[in-house]
Design an enzyme around this catalytic site. Structure first.
Site, mmCIF file in Angstrom:
data_model
loop_
_atom_site.group_PDB
_atom_site.id
_atom_site.type_symbol
_atom_site.label_atom_id
_atom_site.label_comp_id
_atom_site.label_asym_id
_atom_site.label_seq_id
_atom_site.Cartn_x
_atom_site.Cartn_y
_atom_site.Cartn_z
ATOM 1 N N GLU A 95 -34.780 -49.016 -15.691
ATOM 2 C CA GLU A 95 -33.883 -47.693 -15.690
ATOM 3 C C GLU A 95 -33.003 -48.281 -16.999
ATOM 4 O O GLU A 95 -32.558 -47.387 -17.554
ATOM 5 C CB GLU A 95 -33.116 -47.943 -14.575
ATOM 6 C CG GLU A 95 -31.916 -46.228 -14.611
ATOM 7 C CD GLU A 95 -30.656 -46.685 -15.338
ATOM 8 O OE1 GLU A 95 -29.959 -45.793 -15.281
ATOM 9 O OE2 GLU A 95 -30.462 -47.784 -15.431
ATOM 10 N N ASP A 117 -33.468 -53.056 -11.924
ATOM 11 C CA ASP A 117 -33.237 -54.031 -13.369
ATOM 12 C C ASP A 117 -31.795 -53.791 -13.508
ATOM 13 O O ASP A 117 -30.895 -53.113 -12.829
ATOM 14 C CB ASP A 117 -34.116 -53.542 -14.375
ATOM 15 C CG ASP A 117 -33.820 -52.149 -14.605
ATOM 16 O OD1 ASP A 117 -33.513 -51.374 -13.701
ATOM 17 O OD2 ASP A 117 -33.721 -51.792 -16.053
HETATM 18 C C1 LIG Z 1 -11.714 -36.753 -13.834
HETATM 19 C C2 LIG Z 1 -12.682 -37.670 -13.658
HETATM 20 C C3 LIG Z 1 -12.912 -38.770 -14.543
HETATM 21 C C4 LIG Z 1 -14.086 -39.423 -14.433
HETATM 22 C C5 LIG Z 1 -14.215 -40.319 -15.549
HETATM 23 C C6 LIG Z 1 -15.405 -41.347 -15.082
HETATM 24 C C7 LIG Z 1 -15.764 -42.251 -16.468
HETATM 25 C C8 LIG Z 1 -16.984 -42.901 -16.063
HETATM 26 C C9 LIG Z 1 -17.095 -43.980 -16.965
HETATM 27 C C10 LIG Z 1 -18.359 -44.883 -16.740
HETATM 28 C C11 LIG Z 1 -19.290 -44.483 -16.187
HETATM 29 C C12 LIG Z 1 -20.174 -45.716 -15.698
HETATM 30 C C13 LIG Z 1 -21.649 -45.108 -15.392
HETATM 31 C C14 LIG Z 1 -22.607 -46.036 -14.697
HETATM 32 C C15 LIG Z 1 -23.972 -45.808 -15.399
HETATM 33 C C16 LIG Z 1 -24.888 -46.461 -14.438
HETATM 34 C C17 LIG Z 1 -26.246 -45.998 -15.262
HETATM 35 C C18 LIG Z 1 -26.510 -46.564 -16.477
HETATM 36 O O1 LIG Z 1 -25.978 -47.808 -16.697
HETATM 37 N N1 LIG Z 1 -27.276 -46.161 -17.618
HETATM 38 C C19 LIG Z 1 -27.710 -46.630 -18.854
HETATM 39 C C20 LIG Z 1 -29.040 -46.731 -19.059
HETATM 40 C C21 LIG Z 1 -29.727 -45.679 -19.467
HETATM 41 C C22 LIG Z 1 -30.387 -44.947 -18.402
HETATM 42 C C23 LIG Z 1 -31.304 -43.789 -18.528
HETATM 43 C C24 LIG Z 1 -31.558 -43.406 -19.785
HETATM 44 O O2 LIG Z 1 -32.234 -42.145 -20.121
HETATM 45 C C25 LIG Z 1 -30.831 -44.013 -20.869
HETATM 46 C C26 LIG Z 1 -29.958 -45.085 -20.737
HETATM 47 C C27 LIG Z 1 -26.890 -45.832 -19.698
HETATM 48 O O3 LIG Z 1 -26.578 -46.331 -20.963
HETATM 49 O O4 LIG Z 1 -26.425 -44.617 -19.487
#
Ligand SMILES: CCCCCCCC/C=C\CCCCCCCC(=O)N[C@@H](Cc1ccc(O)cc1)C(=O)O
Length: 667
Positions: free
Chosen positions: A230, A160
């Site tokens: 998800e 999804d």
């Molecule tokens: C020194 C290094 C620093 C690195 C910094 C990185 C920053 C990263 C920033 C953004 C990361 C993007 C992550 C993508 C997430 C993909 C998964 C996702 O979208 N999850 C959602 C939905 C979700 C899933 C499961 C749950 O229990 C709740 C929500 C989310 O909202 O997290």
């Protein structure tokens, strides 16, 4: 009042007149000693800092998983790369959007499942692949390995996507863009799901289809789980996959060795001074909390506004929450190892800082705070995601409502987070709606083979990048799988610059054709590397005849051999018997007497982990749980303590190859 001048100055005292000080020799010496001591300490500190920086060692030590100098990849002609990219484009065109827990695009999801079966016909038809639909829309595959001794692993992804958001801001249609050549001259697959997470779904399927077509049945059994919700927490998909998988594992007498899901990625230019891309493997995941904020005021005519409206009270509380962030936990979670692992690849100035975190952790924490992306790894974040009030332009509303979403750092706790929320919110009512705690931290020491498998696979497609463990700052389906294994890694090999990170759930989500090709290769390499334990076996295989076993037992009885039941020495060498049935497809001929010795890390590891992590049960686990239960005539082969085994036993006729191995481990 001016002090009276004294002509008589006592030894050891000092006196001042008109600003002139008269010090005794002793005082002068003392001052000199103090000053020089301070200078010496500062010089020593500077030297220590410089020496530490100059001698920084790489913390990740790559374990060669068999002969990997020249890894074998899937064939990748331009035509094949294009066809694979086109399949991802087609996958993106299915609007499998999760709007909320009760509003999923189920018809599109059904069509997407049919699409997968159509474009990957061979794997769906394979003798060694079993597909089980879960809760109608989610998908669980079991890929039967030829070796039964290795515990399986799980590859996860989700089908999804989140809604596109503001359609007008997209440069191309989020569900119908195809492959676009951008101004940097690169070809990109555009659209919602390109990096979250259809690239992983398709990447895994491509790798498996290739293996099936090329008759490369894996040695190790593995599972693939594709959730269908998800983006709204996975309670219908991953949670149900987990229940079915737990049962399947039990029925097959298996334990899950590790799992890999989406999460972090390859990231470049994120920390000024670190000029190599980082293979950032999520070894832990933040917790989650949703908090409702409610403010009340008088509902009145807008011509006579109250001194404080419900909206004003709420706005004030929310602004306070943003201004007074949750405290930094720097140094208490995986973020410290992200920096420690990255440090050897920094400029010398940054090496001095990162190599001496005992001195500079405050400075580093303040530097991380400068960007919301880096700040997210060191604290519980506070995001105001909903703000609602008012229905008419000339009515002051009595109620205002907002929602805050926290992602909780592994060293923080919900009570403390809510306490600070209440302090900040002032007169706003704070109510916890739902929450779950941060995950455990999975082990990532150099002897943890699942970690090595994931990192090696990433290094094979990004040879110039450097692996770092770290915190996954968002959430994944892994929450639902936490009962199945304690080795959970979150990573797909998407390459992101800081500005690309905003494409997750943002505008112009895309993946380059080149990087997508690496994604596919990564999953293929992972499936190959996961067979590592079998690959090391030939040097370790020792054929034991029943009469030799008898002899061995007799000698053991006569010797001063110490029972491993009381021996928790980590040098215990577990031996596992290969399953009785040998498999025709297996490259390694096995018979009922064949055994596999597990490789043993030669050096103690820095990270606190007692696990042997080879896909075999940890030796301690065998001791505590299984040893007592084992029939006596089986225990001989399952646990051979290296240190205490009589050294002069000459039980086996070893080939020179086997002898090398045996010398290496037993001597
Ligand atoms: C020194 C290094 C620093 C690195 C910094 C990185 C920053 C990263 C920033 C953004 C990361 C993007 C992550 C993508 C997430 C993909 C998964 C996702 O979208 N999850 C959602 C939905 C979700 C899933 C499961 C749950 O229990 C709740 C929500 C989310 O909202 O997290």
């Amino acid at each position: 009042m001016m002090r009276k001048h004294s002509s008589h100055i006592e030894a050891g005292s000092s006196s001042c007149c008109s600003g002139t000080c008269y010090c005794s020799k002793k005082v002068k010496v003392t001052i000199c000693v103090v000053i020089w001591t301070v200078i010496a300490v500062i010089v020593a500190l500077i030297l220590a800092v410089i020496i530490k920086a100059a001698t920084l060692q790489e913390l990740f030590e790559r374990m060669e998983l068999g002969a990997r100098d020249d890894p074998v990849f899937m064939s990748a002609t331009e035509q094949e790369i294009l066809e694979r990219s086109q399949r991802l484009v087609d996958a993106i065109s299915y609007r499998t959007i999760s709007f909320s827990g009760t509003n999923l695009s189920l018809e599109a999801m059904t069509d997407f499942g049919t699409f997968l079966e159509r474009v990957f016909p061979n794997l769906h038809d394979s003798d060694f692949v079993t597909f089980t639909p879960i809760n109608t829309y989610s998908r669980l595959y079991r890929i039967e390995g030829t070796e039964k001794t290795l515990n399986p692993y799980l590859l996860c992804a989700h089908m999804d996507v989140v809604p596109e958001g503001d359609f007008d801001l997209w440069t191309h249609d989020p569900f119908d863009a195809g492959i676009v050549t951008e101004s940097d001259g690169q070809d990109y697959i555009f659209g919602r799901g390109a990096i979250d997470d259809k690239h992983a779904v398709l990447g895994i399927m491509e790798a498996l289809e290739y293996k099936v077509v090329n008759k490369e049945q894996p040695k190790r059994t593995f599972y693939i789980g594709f959730g269908h919700d998800e983006e709204v927490s996975g309670y219908l998909g991953a949670a149900e996959i987990s229940i079915t998988l737990e049962k399947m594992l039990k029925d097959n007498g298996e334990e899950l060795d590790f799992l890999l899901d989406e999460g972090m990625f390859v990231v470049a230019d994120i920390i000024p001074g670190i000029n190599v891309p980082l293979i950032y493997i999520g070894v832990a995941e933040k917790g989650w909390a949703v908090v409702d904020l409610d403010a009340e005021g008088d509902q009145v005519h807008s011509s006579t506004p109250p001194l404080e409206s419900s909206i004003g009270i709420l706005a004030h509380g929310v602004a306070n929450m943003e201004d007074n962030k949750q405290p930094s936990m720097f140094g208490k979670g995986p973020e410290i190892d992200t920096l420690r692992y990255a440090a050897p690849h920094a400029t010398f100035l940054l090496k001095m800082i990162l190599g001496n975190l005992w001195l500079f952790s405050g400075l580093v924490s303040s530097a991380l705070e400068l960007s919301s992306q880096t700040d997210s790894i060191q604290r519980t974040t506070t995001a105001v995601t909903i703000f609602n009030a008012g229905v008419k332009e000339n009515v002051v509303p009595s109620q205002a409502h907002a929602v805050v979403n926290h992602r909780i750092h592994p060293s923080d706790n919900l009570e403390d987070v809510l306490e600070l929320d209440r302090e900040n919110a002032d007169r706003v009512k704070v109510t916890l709606r739902d929450s779950f705690p941060p995950s455990e931290v999975s082990s990532y020491s150099n002897d943890v083979i699942p970690f090595q498998i994931v990192v090696n696979s990433a290094l094979e497609v990004f040879p110039d990048a450097k692996p770092v463990p770290g915190l996954m700052v968002a959430n994944t389906d892994t929450f639902h799988y936490k009962n199945l294994t304690d080795k959970i890694y979150r990573f797909t090999p998407v390459y992101n610059l800081p500005e690309d990170i905003a494409r997750f759930h943002g505008i112009d989500e895309r993946i380059s054709v080149d990087i997508y090709s690496k994604v596919v290769q990564f999953y293929y390499r992972l499936m190959v590397n996961a067979d590592f334990d079998v690959k090391i076996a030939p040097t370790a295989q020792v054929e034991v005849k029943p009469e030799e076993v008898e002899e061995f037992l007799e000698i053991l009885e006569e010797s001063d051999y110490e029972s491993p039941i009381n021996n928790t020495d980590s040098n215990l060498l577990p031996l596992t018997k290969v399953m009785e049935e040998s498999d025709e497809n297996s490259a390694n001929e096995t018979d009922s007497h064949l055994m596999i010795l597990q490789d043993i890390p030669e050096e103690p590891n820095e990270n606190p982990s007692n696990e042997t992590d080879s896909g075999l049960p940890p030796s301690q686990d065998i001791l505590e749980e299984d040893f007592d239960a084992m029939p006596v005539n089986e225990t001989y082969s399952d646990m051979l303590p290296l240190e205490s085994a009589p050294k002069d036993l000459d039980l086996y006729d070893l080939t020179p190859e086997e002898e090398t191995f045996s010398n290496r481990t037993i001597d």
